[in-house]
Structures are given as C-alpha cells and as structure tokens.
Design an enzyme around this catalytic site. Structure first.
Site, PDB file in Angstrom:
ATOM      1  N   HIS A  67     -10.370   2.328  12.253  1.00 39.47           N
ATOM      2  CA  HIS A  67      -9.966   1.101  12.952  1.00 39.47           C
ATOM      3  C   HIS A  67     -11.137   0.536  13.762  1.00 39.47           C
ATOM      4  O   HIS A  67     -11.371  -0.671  13.815  1.00 39.47           O
ATOM      5  CB  HIS A  67      -8.767   1.441  13.855  1.00 39.47           C
ATOM      6  CG  HIS A  67      -8.365   0.342  14.784  1.00 39.47           C
ATOM      7  ND1 HIS A  67      -8.713   0.337  16.115  1.00 39.47           N
ATOM      8  CD2 HIS A  67      -7.656  -0.787  14.575  1.00 39.47           C
ATOM      9  CE1 HIS A  67      -8.223  -0.753  16.689  1.00 39.47           C
ATOM     10  NE2 HIS A  67      -7.581  -1.450  15.787  1.00 39.47           N
ATOM     11  N   GLU A  70     -13.465  -1.210  11.500  1.00 46.12           N
ATOM     12  CA  GLU A  70     -12.905  -2.528  11.133  1.00 46.12           C
ATOM     13  C   GLU A  70     -13.299  -3.571  12.190  1.00 46.12           C
ATOM     14  O   GLU A  70     -13.789  -4.652  11.866  1.00 46.12           O
ATOM     15  CB  GLU A  70     -11.384  -2.410  11.020  1.00 46.12           C
ATOM     16  CG  GLU A  70     -10.656  -3.726  10.786  1.00 46.12           C
ATOM     17  CD  GLU A  70      -9.446  -3.877  11.685  1.00 46.12           C
ATOM     18  OE1 GLU A  70      -9.412  -4.853  12.461  1.00 46.12           O
ATOM     19  OE2 GLU A  70      -8.526  -3.024  11.633  1.00 46.12           O
ATOM     20  N   HIS A  71     -13.098  -3.224  13.467  1.00 46.96           N
ATOM     21  CA  HIS A  71     -13.473  -4.160  14.544  1.00 46.96           C
ATOM     22  C   HIS A  71     -14.960  -4.504  14.477  1.00 46.96           C
ATOM     23  O   HIS A  71     -15.348  -5.656  14.622  1.00 46.96           O
ATOM     24  CB  HIS A  71     -13.180  -3.521  15.911  1.00 46.96           C
ATOM     25  CG  HIS A  71     -11.800  -3.778  16.413  1.00 46.96           C
ATOM     26  ND1 HIS A  71     -11.561  -4.359  17.634  1.00 46.96           N
ATOM     27  CD2 HIS A  71     -10.590  -3.540  15.859  1.00 46.96           C
ATOM     28  CE1 HIS A  71     -10.251  -4.452  17.810  1.00 46.96           C
ATOM     29  NE2 HIS A  71      -9.633  -3.962  16.753  1.00 46.96           N
ATOM     30  N   GLU A 142      -6.503  -2.279  23.752  1.00 51.25           N
ATOM     31  CA  GLU A 142      -5.528  -2.383  22.663  1.00 51.25           C
ATOM     32  C   GLU A 142      -4.627  -1.137  22.645  1.00 51.25           C
ATOM     33  O   GLU A 142      -3.414  -1.238  22.486  1.00 51.25           O
ATOM     34  CB  GLU A 142      -6.269  -2.531  21.318  1.00 51.25           C
ATOM     35  CG  GLU A 142      -5.333  -2.737  20.135  1.00 51.25           C
ATOM     36  CD  GLU A 142      -6.078  -2.950  18.809  1.00 51.25           C
ATOM     37  OE1 GLU A 142      -7.316  -3.049  18.815  1.00 51.25           O
ATOM     38  OE2 GLU A 142      -5.395  -3.003  17.780  1.00 51.25           O
TER      39      GLU A 142
END
Lengths: 423, 425
Positions: A67, A70-71, A142
């Site tokens: 993840h 991905e960012h 997040e």
C-alpha cells in the site's frame, strides 16, 4: 505476442493479448459508451509480506509496504501523476487490496494520452528517504482514520481471530509501527520483484480502438526479463485462534461479522466452485430465503445485512455481516440453517430464482465500463474467462450447489462483534 | 442520446431518455414535497415501506422472489432533501426483454410491479400494516444510529443542523429517531395520501426504447386522485450571509478529529451561474489539483482528507476535513487563507484549467450511467431552462477566471463545527 478473442452471445467480446514481456492485456471495446476505463495492475498486495526472487534468499518485508508503494508511485522526479492527469481532465485513482495493487483512470476523451501517463508513472519508481518519511506521516493519518471506522474494525478483528499465520489478517495499510520500518531500499526491492510485466496486467473497457491501444502498450511497457517469484509458504493451520472476538466502540447498535474459514486445497478457488458457493449463500440467507425473512421479522437484522465469499491466494471464507441487537442469535440461526440445508436440501424453486438473478446480475455488469474493466481485472488475477461465469450459470446443477455445504465447519467459525461502549 | 418531455397532466411530467448503451431499462418515480419539519420522517419512510411489500406482494420474501425471477430486477428507494423540497424516489431497473432466456416480457412486468407497489400498498381501513411499519421504523432508527457512528457523516450532518437552525433544511433528511418512533399506521397512511395528492411527480425512463404505455399508466393511476394542490417545483431560498461566524465544538472518544466549515455563497440565477459556481468550488477543494488538496493536505500534511462540496440550491459550501487535534487550528487558518487566495485571484492557470477539464470529463461521462442520468434530470426539476450534461459542459468550458473570483468574493464563513478527541485542548 499471443492474441485470443473471446466472444459471447450477449453482444460483448474482448481480446486477451499476452505480450512477449509476459504482460497480459485485456481489452473490451464498448463503442456505444462515451468513456473508457483502464487499469494497470500487479499481482501484489498486502498478503505478500514474504517472498524470494529468482531462487534467492527469502525476504520478509514490513506489513503495509504494498500500500505504501502504491502511494509513492504517484510521485516522480518531475512531479506527481495527478498533476499530469490534471492536464487531461481524467479521473485517476489507485487501490491496494489483499492480493493486488491497481492504478486506474477513467476519461471521456484523450484516452491514449491518459494511457501514456498511466504506463509511464507506474514504470518510473522514485523514492528518497525524505519523501518516504513524509508519506509515513500521511499514511499514519489514514491508518488512524480506519481505526475509527467500526465497519473496518469488525472485519479485521474477525480475520485476526480466524487466521493464525496468514497475512490476510493484517490491515492492508499496516500499522504505524510497521510502516515506520519502511525505507527506500525496501521499496525498490518490492518494486523490482512484483512490478515486472510478467506479474502484471492491463485491463481496458469502453470507447477505445483495441488495435491502436495494444500497439501503444507494446511500445511503452519494457521487457525487464521474466522474474520468478516464490511467495513465502504460509503454513496456515486448519483451525482458528478463537471463535469469538469483541471490541467496544462509540456505536449505538452492535455490528458483527460472522465468518466460516474454509480449509484450503488449492491456492485459488476454481470459478465453478466460487459460483456454487455464491449461489448457496443466496439460498441460505439471500433476500428471498426463509432465513432472511425470519431474521428480519424477528428484528435481528436490517438492510445492512450482507454476505460474501471472501477468497484470494491461500485463503477463503464465507462472511455474513450486519447490524444486530443480538449478533450471537444471528450467528446461531445461520448455523442452524446451514445444518438444515445440509440435511434436507433446499427449495428447487428458490434455486431456480437465485440462478436467474445471478444471470441477470452478470449481464447488468456490462452496463458500465468501470465494472467491465474491474471484472477483467478479476479475470487477470484469477485467470478466468469473463464469459465463463455466464455460461456456468446456465449449467450449474442443484447437486453442484448442495455439495458446497462442505465449506462450513462450525469449529472454524468466528463471530466478531463491535458492541456499544458502556455508560 | 435524445430527451423527450411528456406532459402527463395533473402536475406530473414524464421524461424519456433514449439511449442504446445499456442492457437494462431504468424507471424512476420522483415525488417532490416542500420540506415540512413535522412530517419529514413520515414522508421519508414511504419509499422504503412501499418498495418492500404491497397488496399484490404482501410479504417481502415473495416480492424478492419475483424480483429474482425478473433476472434480478433492482427496486430502489431513497429520500433526499433537494433544496427546500423533500424528494421521494422509487424505481426499478430491469434487464431488457431481449436478454431473457425464455422470452419473458421483463420490462412490462417490472413497470407494472412498480406501479402496483406505489399506488396499491398493503393497507386496510386507512392504516398501513402494523408489523410492516414496525419493521421499517426499526430499520430507519438503526440507520440513523449507524450514521451517528460514522464520524465523518455525523460531523457533516451536525454542521448542516447548526448552519440551518430555523430553516426546514436543517432537519435530518429522514427525521430524528424520536420522530420515526412516533409514526403510527394511520399517520403513515395519511402521509402516503398526501404524497399522492400534493407532490409534484416526475417519472424518468432511460431505455433503448420507450416501454409500452409507461406514461399512460401513470396518467390512469393519477386520474382518480384530487391533485389540485400539487404544484411544480420552484427555486429554493439560499442561506443568508451572517457577520459573525458561529463555532460549535463537541468531544468524543475518537482517534482523529473532524473539522467541518460551512460558508454561504451567492448561487446566481441560472445554469450559467451554476457552472461558474461549480468551477469555483472545484478549484477550491474538488480534485487533487485543488487549493485545499495541494496545500492543506499535500504541502502542509495537516489533514488526511480536506475537500469542499457545494449545494447550489441552498447556496452553501462545505469544507470537510479529517485532522489531528493539535493541527485543527492550523488547518482552519490555512483553509481560510486558501479561500482568500481564491478571492484575490492569486491562483494559477494550472488549477483553473485542471478544474474545468475535470468537471467536463465527468459531465461527458454522465450519459454512461443510468442512475447518474436519472439523478441529473431529477435534480434539474427547479430549473426554468434545464440543460443536459453535455450542454452544461459547454457552460463550464466558457467560464472565465474573473467570474470565479467574483463568485469567491461572495463566499462568507457561516459556521465552524469541530469534533475532537476527548482530552484534546
């Protein structure tokens, strides 16, 4: 390049091309639509926390790194991908799930320009210690946002009680502590392992010219030599950590997730078996089922009640979720209904109705270029044919579905409850 | 795509959008009633109870069985506030006949089913069935409670309540838990009668071909109902600017704070003004190129999310952010500073052009979704000169920077609502 065309009797068809570099490209031309949707993805998600590359030493990486990557991929030396899309007007996004990471856009014109942006930024990693540090702050926020979401917590509490070793139990974004261990070297290592065309796919649906698009992709995606990825052996025992887990939260009505862990035979569920389980779940507690009516009449569930067959590499579970003043009763009723169906079978008329509905749902997905592209993504990750499901729905039998009651074992069930805080 | 307006008479209008993109036919009935603080909960319950059972299908399992046999026909229901009106939507989406495996007439049957549910409910002696009502009330109350648990939604809802105190728009769209609990079988039946007699009705159909008699059947159903008090939808009254902004703060057991700020804005007169307002709000806090995203989130890392939305009917902008308690003050200051940048025209061509392109891209794709098209035309009910998404895209394309600055200058802070973790200062 190897190219195949898949046809159907519902007026749709698609192309699957396997490029020499191993990249799989799925294209469904839908010229009646204005827009188009494209996904560039890799078979790499939150569960890939241990692996080795080309027979080398096994590596363990921090949870949440897929993840994180991905960012970070949205950034390059010349600025971020969003600012490039801003010049074309496309809507872009990305997501990481348990077994895949996907970068996508939708647009109503300038498709090829947008595709260039997508192919280019996903192939241009750029990480520095400074940008990694900044991202740790953003992702930390997040993670905290998800910590406040009862519907997210109830699912991960259940997975935590269900899986002993399998990383599917870990939050997709990781934890504040695990992401603190991520650095640019680790990111490059994961990138070089999993972002190889032989482990990736492009799925496109909508108003596009397949030939031109394919040519563009062939030119833009470099051959980086095939990678041989060995994913870490998970060694998941055929048992659960515990059958019940609860957490107090500022909610007014308790919420629950009730799941059955399935013993794993092969890494992926076959399509037919998946369809049969999905039909069986409809029969057990879909909106036309006797159990759904009973639970609703007794005030035990509301419109939030839902179920899914949750599957991916080396894991599978049937999950029922919703809000209820008495989650334990709901779980009990589901157990009883499964036992009843196992012993006495189910109503043949109901079976024919849920099959009919599943067929309608499968066709309805072609109403949208997004849904079609996302279905192609599923085909790419699980190696299905998009039209196979429609064909199977015409042929699966009562006995095929009844047999699938074998996936339910009460000893492997877990009830997770988010209950209101006291006082 | 081709749009046709059909006057059904009796304060009802049919709207047919011909489109061959879809495998389904989409039909929606839209009832518009002025928001009434006292009746909002009863009206809001109607779409849900009516699409769960009816005289022909007294039991929701039988109804769902029928929907399954119609190849998963999808009944949908919602209750929304559209400016000063409460919009009650009920509809069905069904696979076109040519996809039926045994030659069934799916569209006609689905349209009949919907008509029967709306106009022939399960009621006797002027009362809805008590058990059905209790079930729907329970579901509505549990829904209200679950929204309280999702703090982002809760914070937005609280801002609206505070900002529109004294205006009917301030009431929650489905009423309060107490209002729902107080609904009686006879009271709900009265609300149903009132919906049929007083609400303006718009029936939207989106399909490759107009289903036989779809509007004629509506006309027939309405013919026996006294509808002299039903009137077309008119413009809503926008939020008035105030001199000193209100501040409201609550504390709860949460990890992350929520900061929501409400501003009044002059909504303008027509669709061209509306397009200017759309560009201004999007540049301020819409996409990833916006002032709020690039500055408050990306450059300063003050919020995980920070975005703005606009309600063009009630004339307000809402900025919504997730923020750590220690950053809340800094975030609020920065949001206001970015608004000043907009007012002073200190923004660049980049975000101005990006915003227009992004809105146009989205508008051009509206025709690819039946429910988006349905909502577009449903929300245009109060416009004297409603335009299609494609025409609106042309208005957006024509917006000049000066117009954005002029609109930004009318934006005025009205209310700040903060939900902060317990223990935070």
């Amino acid at each position: 390049m190897d190219k195949k065309v898949f046809e159907s009797d519902i007026g749709e068809s698609y192309i699957l091309a396997t490029l020499d570099n191993g990249l799989k490209v799925y294209i469904c031309e839908m010229p009646q639509f204005t827009s188009a949707y494209a996904v560039f993805g890799t078979k790499y998600g939150s569960i890939d926390t241990a692996f080795s590359l080309n027979g080398g030493q096994p590596v363990a990486v921090p949870e949440g790194i897929a993840h994180f990557l991905e960012h970070k991929l949205f950034e390059s030396e010349e600025g971020d991908a969003f600012s490039k899309y801003a010049e074309t007007g496309a809507m872009a996004n990305a997501f990481t799930s348990f077994d895949r990471t996907c970068y996508l856009f939708s647009c109503s014109d300038r498709f090829e320009e947008n595709l260039d942006i997508l192919l280019s930024f996903v192939q241009s990693p750029y990480f520095t210690e400074e940008t990694v540090k900044k991202e740790q702050g953003i992702i930390g926020q997040e993670i905290r946002m998800y910590d406040d979401s009862p519907s997210w917590r109830v699912l991960f509490n259940m997975l935590g009680a269900m899986y002993i070793n399998h990383p599917v139990k870990i939050d997709i974004a990781g934890t504040v502590d695990s992401i603190a261990k991520i650095n640019s070297d680790l990111l490059y290592e994961c990138y070089n392992t999993f972002y190889n065309p032989s482990n990736m796919f492009v799925c496109i649906a909508g108003n596009v010219d397949a030939r031109a698009v394919l040519k563009k992709i062939e030119a833009a995606v470099a051959d980086r030599g095939a990678n041989e990825i060995t994913r870490g052996g998970i060694g998941e025992p055929e048992s659960v950590v515990k059958n019940y887990v609860e957490q107090a939260f500022p909610v007014l009505t308790p919420i629950f997730c009730f799941g059955y862990k399935q013993k794993i035979g092969s890494p992926f569920r076959r399509l037919k078996s998946k369809i049969c389980v999905e039909l069986l779940l409809e029969i057990i507690c879909g909106e036309s089922s006797p159990l759904y009516k009973r639970l609703m009449d007794e005030g035990l569930i509301n419109d939030e009640f839902d179920f899914e067959y949750f599957t991916g590499r080396d894991y599978a579970a049937a999950i029922f979720s919703g809000e209820s003043e008495n989650p334990a009763r709901v779980a009990d009723e589901i157990k009883k209904e499964i036992a009843n169906i196992r012993e006495h079978g189910f109503d043949k008329k109901l079976f024919s109705a849920v099959k009919c509905a599943a067929y309608g749902d499968a066709l309805r997905r072609f109403n949208s270029v997004e849904m079609t592209a996302m279905q192609l993504t599923e085909c790419a990750v699980c190696d299905y044919d998009l039209f196979e499901q429609i064909k199977l729905l015409k042929t699966v039998s009562y006995d095929d579905v009844l047999k699938r009651t074998d996936i339910f074992d009460d000893d492997l069930s877990v009830l997770s409850v988010i209950k209101p805080q006291e006082g | 795509m081709l749009e046709n307006v059909i006057d059904i008479g009796n304060a009802a209008q049919g709207f047919f959008i011909k489109s061959d993109r879809f495998k389904t036919t989409h039909i929606s009935y839209n009832f518009y009633l002025p928001v009434d603080k006292e009746k909002v909960a009863s009206f809001a319950l109607l779409p849900f109870i009516l699409t769960t059972c009816g005289r022909e299908y007294p039991d929701f399992s039988k109804l769902n069985f029928k929907l399954n046999k119609l190849y998963s026909a999808n009944l949908f229901a919602s209750a929304e506030k559209v400016g000063d009106y409460q919009l009650l939507k009920m509809g069905i989406s069904v696979l076109d006949d040519k996809y039926a495996l045994d030659g069934e007439e799916l569209v006609t049957r689905a349209a009949e089913l919907l008509n029967s549910l709306i106009f022939d409910p399960l009621a006797e002696n002027g009362e809805f069935s008590k058990s059905d009502l209790e079930r729907e009330k329970r579901k509505a109350i549990e829904h209200i409670r679950s929204e309280l648990a999702e703090k982002r939604l809760y914070a937005r809802k609280r801002l609206i309540e505070e900002m529109f105190k004294g205006d009917a728009f301030g009431v929650p769209k489905c009423g309060t838990e107490e209002q729902v609990a107080a609904i009686t079988p006879a009271g709900l039946f009265g609300a149903w009668q009132e919906m049929l007699s007083r609400a303006y009705l718009r029936v939207n159909v989106i399909s490759a071909s107009l289903p036989a008699n779809v509007f004629e059947n509506v006309k027939e159903r309405l013919s026996g109902i006294e509808r002299s008090s039903a009137a077309a939808v008119t413009k809503s009254i926008p939020l008035k600017p105030i001199y000193a902004a209100k501040r409201v703060e609550e504390k709860m057991d949460v990890a992350q704070g929520k900061l929501v700020m409400g501003f009044s804005v002059l909504p303008g007169d027509d669709e061209r003004d509306s397009a200017k307002l759309a560009v201004m709000c999007d540049m301020f806090g819409g996409g990833p190129y916006s002032r709020l995203f690039t500055n408050v989130r990306e450059k300063m890392s003050l919020c995980y999310y920070c975005s703005s939305t606009v309600d063009k009917r009630k004339g307000f902008i809402m900025v919504d952010s997730g923020v750590e308690a220690e950053n809340a003050q800094k975030a609020e200051y920065e949001i206001l500073r970015q608004l000043d940048v907009m007012k002073n025209g200190q923004f660049g061509d980049f975000e101005f052009e990006a915003s227009k392109k992004s809105i146009i891209n989205a508008l051009k794709g509206y025709g690819d979704h039946q429910d988006t098209l349905d909502n577009w035309w449903t929300f245009k009910c109060d416009s004297d000169t409603p335009v299609s998404p494609e025409e609106y895209a042309e208005y957006v394309s024509a917006v000049q920077k000066d117009a954005v600055v002029q609109i930004a200058k009318t934006v005025k802070l009205n209310t700040v609502y903060a939900l902060m973790p317990k223990g935070a200062d």
